[in-house]
Design an enzyme around this catalytic site. Structure first.
Site: not given
Ligand code: IPE
Ligand code: IPE
Ligand code: MG
Length: 232
Positions: A64, A186, A61, A13
């Site tokens: 998004r 989680i 995801n 993340d």
């Molecule tokens: C969790 O990260 C999913 C992955 C790392 C693939 P997110 O960035 O999507 O999680 P939330 O939305 O902050 O909980």
């Molecule tokens: C994790 O990084 C990658 C995925 C969840 C696909 P993020 O894209 O969630 O990055 P932040 O949390 O917005 O910084």
């Molecule tokens: Mg994230």
């Protein structure tokens, strides 16, 4: 001291924040994150970890912006294409787990090819969770078990039997779960499988999480006291 964990799992993340801090588009963080995947895979092989699993894309995801989703899927395709040789040279078996029905035919075909090519590798298994959610996994397991066993057969199931219907069947539960970027949740990841997993949360953003950070997490794990409900 605990031995080297057999199964290390990572919620990768913080890619978006890493890019934003540099005044760049979020996808730039995902591109840089691929380098961290490479570094941690190497570090895991070197440390003697047998399973490294990575949460790459959750079912949530999909919500998004379309452009970001598409870019993430493209990056997955590129990584699969670029890493074949490295995986084979290092004896790494590649596995994708998740709701694969939601992935494109093209991506599914590329995944299948890489899984077949690396099927004989035994040094480490690299598991990428794509379009995965823990609640989805438990539900699909329950449906498949019900279809196979019927209402009566279900009554005789124990926990080990149920494990065989999860997408992680045959893979030991994670010993260590690392989450980067400071979030301490989680996010619908391995809900059933993390029943006794040790958690390590770090503020480091995923693109900055490389070999030294991976090794530091293994050290933290080594110092944990795993009691499993017993008294020591
Ligand atoms: C969790 O990260 C999913 C992955 C790392 C693939 P997110 O960035 O999507 O999680 P939330 O939305 O902050 O909980
Ligand atoms: C994790 O990084 C990658 C995925 C969840 C696909 P993020 O894209 O969630 O990055 P932040 O949390 O917005 O910084
Ligand atoms: Mg994230």
């Amino acid at each position: 001291m605990n031995a080297v964990p057999e199964h290390v799992s990572i919620i990768m993340d913080g890619n978006g924040r890493w890019a934003k801090a540099r005044g760049r588009e979020r996808v730039y963080g995902h591109v840089e994150g691929v380098e961290s995947v490479r570094a941690c895979t190497e570090a895991a092989v070197e440390a003697g970890v047998k399973y490294l699993s990575l949460y790459a894309f959750s079912e949530e995801n999909w919500n998004r912006p379309e452009a970001e989703v598409n870019r993430l899927m493209e990056l997955m395709m590129e990584a699969i294409h670029n890493e074949v040789k490295t995986l084979l040279d290092n004896g790494v078996r590649f596995v994708v787990l998740g709701n694969r029905a939601r992935l494109s035919d093209k991506l599914n075909a590329a995944i299948d090819r890489l899984m077949e090519k690396t099927a004989g590798c035994t040094r480490m298994t690299l598991i990428v969770f794509l379009s995965y959610s823990g609640k989805w996994d438990i539900l699909q397991a329950m449906k498949r078990a019900a279809a196979e066993k019927g209402a009566e057969g279900i009554q005789d199931m124990d926990i080990a039997d149920f494990d065989q219907y999860l997408v992680t069947a045959g893979i030991p539960d994670p010993d260590l779960l690392i989450r980067t970027s400071g979030e301490q949740r989680i996010s619908n990841y391995l809900l059933w499988q993390c029943a006794y997993t040790e958690f390590v949360f770090t503020n480091t953003l995923w693109p900055d999480f490389r070999k030294p950070e991976f090794r530091a997490a293994l050290e933290t794990y080594a110092s944990r006291d795993r009691r499993y409900g017993k008294v020591k």
